[in-house]
Structure formats: C-alpha cells, structure tokens
Enzyme design. Structure first.
Site, PDB file in Angstrom:
ATOM      1  N   GLU A 196     -11.590  -4.440  -2.531  1.00  0.00           N
ATOM      2  CA  GLU A 196     -10.785  -3.314  -3.011  1.00  0.00           C
ATOM      3  C   GLU A 196     -10.563  -3.399  -4.526  1.00  0.00           C
ATOM      4  O   GLU A 196      -9.714  -4.160  -4.987  1.00  0.00           O
ATOM      5  CB  GLU A 196      -9.431  -3.318  -2.311  1.00  0.00           C
ATOM      6  CG  GLU A 196      -9.489  -3.408  -0.793  1.00  0.00           C
ATOM      7  CD  GLU A 196      -8.176  -3.912  -0.219  1.00  0.00           C
ATOM      8  OE1 GLU A 196      -7.138  -3.275  -0.455  1.00  0.00           O
ATOM      9  OE2 GLU A 196      -8.192  -4.969   0.452  1.00  0.00           O
ATOM     10  N   HIS A 213      -9.878   1.402   1.014  1.00  0.00           N
ATOM     11  CA  HIS A 213      -9.668   0.189   1.812  1.00  0.00           C
ATOM     12  C   HIS A 213     -10.717   0.071   2.932  1.00  0.00           C
ATOM     13  O   HIS A 213     -10.391  -0.292   4.060  1.00  0.00           O
ATOM     14  CB  HIS A 213      -8.259   0.186   2.407  1.00  0.00           C
ATOM     15  CG  HIS A 213      -7.766  -1.160   2.849  1.00  0.00           C
ATOM     16  ND1 HIS A 213      -8.261  -1.808   3.968  1.00  0.00           N
ATOM     17  CD2 HIS A 213      -6.825  -1.982   2.341  1.00  0.00           C
ATOM     18  CE1 HIS A 213      -7.627  -2.959   4.130  1.00  0.00           C
ATOM     19  NE2 HIS A 213      -6.748  -3.095   3.149  1.00  0.00           N
ATOM     20  N   HIS A 233       0.809  -1.228   0.000  1.00  0.00           N
ATOM     21  CA  HIS A 233       0.000   0.000   0.000  1.00  0.00           C
ATOM     22  C   HIS A 233       0.842   1.278   0.000  1.00  0.00           C
ATOM     23  O   HIS A 233       0.537   2.255   0.690  1.00  0.00           O
ATOM     24  CB  HIS A 233      -0.948   0.006   1.195  1.00  0.00           C
ATOM     25  CG  HIS A 233      -1.973  -1.080   1.180  1.00  0.00           C
ATOM     26  ND1 HIS A 233      -2.503  -1.598   0.017  1.00  0.00           N
ATOM     27  CD2 HIS A 233      -2.582  -1.766   2.200  1.00  0.00           C
ATOM     28  CE1 HIS A 233      -3.389  -2.539   0.309  1.00  0.00           C
ATOM     29  NE2 HIS A 233      -3.448  -2.667   1.612  1.00  0.00           N
TER      30      HIS A 233
END
Length: 382
Positions: free
Chosen positions: A346, A206, A132
């Site tokens: 996601e 998220h 991420h």
C-alpha cells in the site's frame, strides 16, 4: 459543483494518460449494476478491459478494486487479488479487500492528532488506534460515478464528498478516484482531494495480491518480493511508529534484493515481527516523494511467471503479509482465506504522520489539493 467534478475528472484522466505508457489499441470500459444498499443507493460495477487479457473491475461502493485479471507466461488468465464475488459480502463482511482507504490510510495513535493548536479525536476501530479513517471511512460509502470512458486508455472516475467533521476529521473534503487501464498492462489509480479547512489526508488502495491467482494452493508466501527501501519505520506493540527510521540492512526487513515473502515471516527473534504477527510495516522508499510514479515494490510468482510492479508518487509503502486472515472469511469462489494467502503493498504517507513532525507531512490546506498517483503494472517474467 458539477462543472468542478468534470474538470477534476478530465484533469485526472489527462494526468494518468501522461503517466502511463499507453498502447495504440483501444481498451473497453463497461458499466453494470452491482446491486443496491440498504439506504437505496445503487452501486455500479465498471470493468476496464484490454485486448492483452488484463482487466479490472471496480465497484462504486468504497471505490473498490474488486477483480484484477492477468495472464501468466502461458496466457492463462487468473484473478490476482483477494476479495468477494458479491457486493453484499463487501458490505456485511468488510476486510478492506481492494478498497480505497481514507481519509487517512493506516493508523493514527489513540485516534488523536493536533492541527494548528486544536486536537481532533477520531473513532477507535483498531484497539487503541484509528485505522483507515475509522469505522466509516471512504471504504464504506457509495461513491458517485462521474464518467466511464473507453479508448486508448479506458477509465472510470468516482467522487465522494466527506463533510466537515466526518469521523472527527476537520474540513469538507471533495475527493476523486480515477482508475485507468492501458494496453501496456498498467492499471493506474489517481487520488485527488480538496478541502475548505486545514486537514490531513492519506489515501491509497488496499488490494491483497496472490500473483499465482487468488485462492492458489500455495498462497503468496513463495513469491519473490523487492522493496527499494534502505529504512523502515519500526513500531511499538500497538503497531504505531516509534518515530525512528531504522536501517533494513542485516534484518529480515531487507528486501532491496528480491527474496521470498516467507523468509523472516516467522522469525520470533525479531521483536518487530512479533509486534506485527508477521510483516505489517511501512518502508521508507529511497526515492521519497516524486512528481511521477516510481517503483515502490515488485512481486513475482516463479510458478506462473506473473509479475506485479507497484509505482507511486508517495514516500512509503506498507507491506502487510495478511496476518489477520484467520480462516473465518469465505472469499471468491468459496475460498477460505488464511494468513499468507495474499499480501498488501500500500503506497502512502507514513503511519501516524500527523503525530510525527519529522515524517513527511500529511497536511492538506485550502487551495493546495492532495494528489497521489499509483500504478499496478502487470507483466510476465518469461
């Protein structure tokens, strides 16, 4: 730069208004102060509220979706995403709850990729991988509030400039995130970014969902999930895709027909479930990349009747069953979060795509902006 951001903001709102089925009634946008970071940055809280009971609260820290309130089939309102009540918890106990992730959502193997013959090294914040965007990704910065608007579609536009070399990524990136809410129950999120050098970008939200209401006694395990994907990307023991697109038919990864989240979750005979400690896998959507958002997943809570549909322009969706929620985090209203208390869906490019030429490319070049539009569509089944 200011005029450019205004132009981007206006374009994003126009795109989302066209993508969503707006109702005739007005939706309200309200901005408040959520708090201040240690460096003095003031963080805003913006609530988009529709007359049908649906509302979304966004923090400018991490461009985070903090709350998403939705009625059940009896009209009872509940927050359907996990997270924190206070800004300080997002700062001090980060766990990606509802944040905007980037520059690259999901994992990059060894934190390393090559672009135009040059290798770039990213921070390793997930054992051997970069996850991420690294340890200071888009989720851990104060975004600027560009505009807040009420109307048939309420909206908030946030912007962030990521300098060249930020967390090891090449190119200066000017990113915007636009949240929109209409009376039909659509919460749209548009991600846009421009770069001055070739780079890779993969942005998403998220949020972790429990359609029975955050903190419900049964969590999300009994909820019904559909993912229109005939293949998924299997992973190795480090949760990095092998490069294969494996058929879901005959496996616990087949969600083409609605079935319980819990079904297959503890099937230790499937090595993929063992590697992920449950589901933590990317599904290759049958629709592929699309110009307008199309269905990526549907989640229904039979008890409350609440339904979530996730739509996206991207080719994949990561299904994460909250495997690393271990009871050490205290969330909203003092709720202790455990595995299965919520799931993430996601939409994104595939994990580690910069290292897999056969995957849809995550490359972004100057003059060719990145754009991802997704929608959380809320409704009831009865």
């Amino acid at each position: 730069m200011r005029n450019l951001k205004k132009a981007l903001a206006g374009a994003a709102v126009a795109v989302m208004a066209a993508a969503l089925c707006s109702g005739a009634q007005a939706a309200e946008a309200k901005r408040e102060i959520a708090g201040t970071l240690a460096d003095g940055s003031e963080i805003s809280s913006i609530t988009l509220k529709a007359d049908n009971g649906i509302s979304a609260t966004v923090l400018s820290y991490g461009a985070t979706l903090q709350r998403l309130l939705a009625p059940d089939s009896q009209g009872n309102i509940a927050d359907v995403i996990l997270g924190y009540d206070k800004l300080s918890d997002y700062v001090e106990h980060p766990n990606y709850f509802g944040v905007t992730v980037g520059r690259y959502a999901n994992r990059i193997a060894g934190g390393r990729f090559t672009l135009d013959g040059k290798t770039f090294q990213l921070p390793l914040n997930d054992d051997r991988n970069s996850l991420h965007g690294g340890d200071r990704g888009f989720d851990k910065v104060a975004w600027q509030v560009v505009s807040v608007k009420s109307g048939p579609t309420a909206s908030v536009v946030l912007s962030h400039i990521s300098p060249d070399g930020d967390s090891g990524y090449p190119g200066k990136v000017d990113a915007t995130v636009t949240y929109t809410l209409d009376e039909a129950g659509n919460l749209g999120i548009a991600f846009e970014a421009k770069t001055d050098k070739p780079t890779v970008i993969n942005m998403t939200n998220h949020a972790i969902f429990d359609m029975g209401g955050e903190g419900s006694s049964n969590g999300a395990m009994g909820q019904m999930l559909t993912i229109p994907a005939s293949t998924f990307t299997p992973v190795n023991a480090n949760l990095i895709p092998t490069g294969e697109l494996r058929p879901v038919a005959g496996t616990v990864f087949d969600f083409r027909q609605s079935r319980r989240v819990a079904d297959g979750l503890r099937d230790g005979t499937d090595r993929q479930i063992v590697f992920g400690r449950g589901y933590d896998h990317n599904f290759a959507l049958d629709k592929g990349v699309t110009a307008k958002p199309e269905l990526a997943a549907r989640l229904e809570d039979p008890a409350s009747g609440r339904v979530l549909e996730v739509l996206t322009t991207e080719p994949g969706v990561q299904f994460y069953s909250g495997n690393f929620l271990d009871g050490t985090l205290v969330g909203k209203k003092g709720h202790l979060y455990r595995m299965g208390d919520g799931i993430a869906l996601e939409p994104q490019k595939f994990p580690d795509a910069p290292n897999h030429p056969d995957f849809v490319s995550a490359r972004v070049d100057p003059g060719k902006p990145y754009r991802h539009v997704m929608i959380y569509r809320l409704s009831t089944s009865r």
